[in-house]
Design an enzyme around this catalytic site. Structure first.
Site, PDB file in Angstrom:
ATOM      1  N   HIS A 184       0.829  -1.214   0.000  1.00 14.77           N
ATOM      2  CA  HIS A 184       0.000   0.000   0.000  1.00 14.77           C
ATOM      3  C   HIS A 184       0.863   1.263   0.000  1.00 14.77           C
ATOM      4  O   HIS A 184       0.431   2.312   0.488  1.00 14.77           O
ATOM      5  CB  HIS A 184      -0.947   0.033   1.213  1.00 14.77           C
ATOM      6  CG  HIS A 184      -1.853  -1.146   1.312  1.00 14.77           C
ATOM      7  ND1 HIS A 184      -3.108  -1.173   0.753  1.00 14.77           N
ATOM      8  CD2 HIS A 184      -1.676  -2.354   1.905  1.00 14.77           C
ATOM      9  CE1 HIS A 184      -3.682  -2.345   1.009  1.00 14.77           C
ATOM     10  NE2 HIS A 184      -2.828  -3.078   1.694  1.00 14.77           N
ATOM     11  N   SER A 314      15.905  19.146 -16.521  1.00 12.65           N
ATOM     12  CA  SER A 314      15.057  20.331 -16.508  1.00 12.65           C
ATOM     13  C   SER A 314      15.700  21.454 -17.294  1.00 12.65           C
ATOM     14  O   SER A 314      16.924  21.620 -17.282  1.00 12.65           O
ATOM     15  CB  SER A 314      14.799  20.788 -15.076  1.00 12.65           C
ATOM     16  OG  SER A 314      14.102  22.021 -15.042  1.00 12.65           O
ATOM     17  N   GLU A 327      10.432   6.314 -17.478  1.00  9.41           N
ATOM     18  CA  GLU A 327       9.324   7.104 -18.017  1.00  9.41           C
ATOM     19  C   GLU A 327       9.016   6.714 -19.464  1.00  9.41           C
ATOM     20  O   GLU A 327       7.844   6.602 -19.853  1.00  9.41           O
ATOM     21  CB  GLU A 327       9.664   8.595 -17.928  1.00  9.41           C
ATOM     22  CG  GLU A 327       9.641   9.142 -16.509  1.00  9.41           C
ATOM     23  CD  GLU A 327      10.136  10.569 -16.409  1.00  9.41           C
ATOM     24  OE1 GLU A 327      10.015  11.139 -15.315  1.00  9.41           O
ATOM     25  OE2 GLU A 327      10.648  11.112 -17.417  1.00  9.41           O
TER      26      GLU A 327
END
Length: 462
Positions: A184, A314, A327
């Protein structure tokens, strides 16, 4: 007369202009004019399969005495050039075309006929010669099966085997690393990193098995069924001979379908394979997301590992490095899952003797196979193989994990264990300190019960 840069071609519907240097003929040009939809041509693997089928068909017809050897050899030479990618620019027909794929079949027939005519020095007809004993209705389903079987055998399964080996090597390297398990997304009992990675490796092994299980059905071919499955205009031995020749050429064991009506009227095997590709995509997405979580931070996240730094993360935040490979793999998974939805809808589009969404089945199925093969190698080589374990971070989190008290339940009971866990969490103290305060156990006994590495082996300590 043709205009500058064009020539006149004729088919059963009349005359039209075709670019002067194009190898295709009138029917391909009609398809180019009729379907300016996406700009997406049929995939390389599909064109390769068409070339191989035309090569095998000419060989089969020659063996059966239906095609003269010189003409058959000219067709086979041209067809192999198509299969090997020498004329990919001559296949401009859009994916979103006639549902049977007739335009792509005729594109192959016309290109091969023109090449063969030039080689032979005599007319080779696209329908009568190159398409002899065939229909688009059996050629295109056959091309879907042949192309998918080759891509799975040559690209996807080797890539999955490679990924599984990379994970296995990393698991062996990290077998001594103990970390906080999570359920969880919350702290749970400890595990060894090798156990976590072993779960990934088993997911990939299961995917290999599932995909391999499809191959016996994927290698059954519709060739020989012609228009509706009855084999009209084809020699009774034609389909079997085509399968034998394809096997000899590719090394993949193909056979004629035991029921040609089934093979023309539905795409159930493509749907089945796509479902297994979707399952693999889900597995890769799970692994990619685990890596992203483990790499998160480096200060405010879990920070358990450091993935290889591959590029600046970035355009505005200097020094930021992102988990770009996981990703990319996650996006591949999303695409494959979407492709599967398309294939499922297309699979429902069989009416009576023919499915009429064959080109989109071919496009999405082959794209999924290619994406998964490439993503699997990237995930292994550029993410898993090179990540570094942050031992200090793991040890700190493990030492403060209140859930370790679970190992003491058989000795002190659940209620006492819950009280220790709550106090340790509230006061942000190591579980050992609080256990020493709230129980009569010796420090040696507490250490024995809370030995993190020992807890990863299972069983009850008493």
């Amino acid at each position: 007369m043709a205009g500058k840069g064009y020539r006149i071609e004729r088919d059963s519907m009349g005359e039209l202009r075709v670019p002067e240097h194009a190898l295709w003929g009138a029917q391909t040009q009609r398809a180019v004019d009729n379907f300016p939809v996406s700009g997406l041509p049929m995939p390389r693997g599909f064109i390769r399969a068409l070339g191989l089928i035309k090569w095998a068909a000419a060989g089969a017809n020659a063996e059966l005495g239906l095609l003269k050897s010189g003409k058959a050899m000219a067709i086979q030479t041209a067809a192999l050039q198509v299969a090997e990618g020498e004329h990919d620019g001559q296949f401009p027909v859009d994916v979103f075309q006639t549902g049977s794929g007739t335009s792509s079949n005729m594109n192959a027939n016309e290109v091969i006929a023109r090449l063969a005519t030039k080689r032979l020095g005599a007319k080779v007809h696209p329908n009568d010669d190159v398409n002899m004993g065939q229909s688009s209705n059996d050629v295109v389903p056959t091309a879907i099966h042949v192309s998918a079987a080759l891509e799975v055998s040559e690209a996807l399964l080797p890539a999955l085997k490679h990924l599984r080996k990379v994970i296995g090597k990393k698991a062996r390297e990290t077998d001594a690393v103990v970390k906080t398990g999570r359920t969880h997304l919350m702290d749970a009992m400890p595990v060894r990193m090798s156990q976590e990675l072993g779960g990934w490796a088993q997911q990939i092994a299961n995917a290999e098995d599932r995909i391999s299980d499809c191959l016996p059905r994927l290698t059954r071919l519709a060739q020989g069924g012609t228009a509706v499955g009855t084999g009209i205009n084809a020699h009774p031995k034609f389909g079997k001979k085509v399968s034998v020749l394809l096997t000899e050429n590719t090394g993949v064991k193909f056979s004629i379908s035991p029921n040609l009506f089934e093979s023309l009227s539905c795409q159930d095997t493509a749907v089945e394979l796509s479902g297994q590709l979707r399952t693999l995509a889900v597995a890769l997405l799970k692994i990619a997301n685990d890596l992203r979580w483990m790499n998160s931070g480096p200060l405010a996240g879990l920070g358990e590992i450091a993935l290889p730094g591959l590029q600046p993360g970035s355009s505005i935040m200097p020094g930021k490095v992102n988990p770009v490979i996981p990703e990319a793999v996650a996006m591949v998974a999303a695409q494959v899952i979407g492709n599967d939805a398309t294939i499922v809808i297309a699979g429902q589009s069989g009416n009576f003797q023919l499915n009429v969404m064959l080109p989109v089945v071919a496009y999405n199925l082959l794209q999924s196979i290619q994406l998964l093969a490439n993503a699997s190698r990237l995930l292994g080589d550029k993410a898993i193989a090179g990540f570094k374990v942050k031992h200090d971070k793991l040890a700190e989190a493990l030492d403060r994990n209140p859930i370790l008290v679970t190992a003491m339940n058989p000795v002190i009971g659940y209620e006492k264990g819950a009280a220790i866990a709550k106090k340790a969490y509230a006061e942000r103290r190591p579980i050992r300190e609080v256990a020493a305060e709230l129980t009569d156990l010796s420090s040696k006994e507490i250490d024995r019960l809370l030995d993190a590495k020992g807890l990863t082996k299972g069983g009850i300590k008493s």
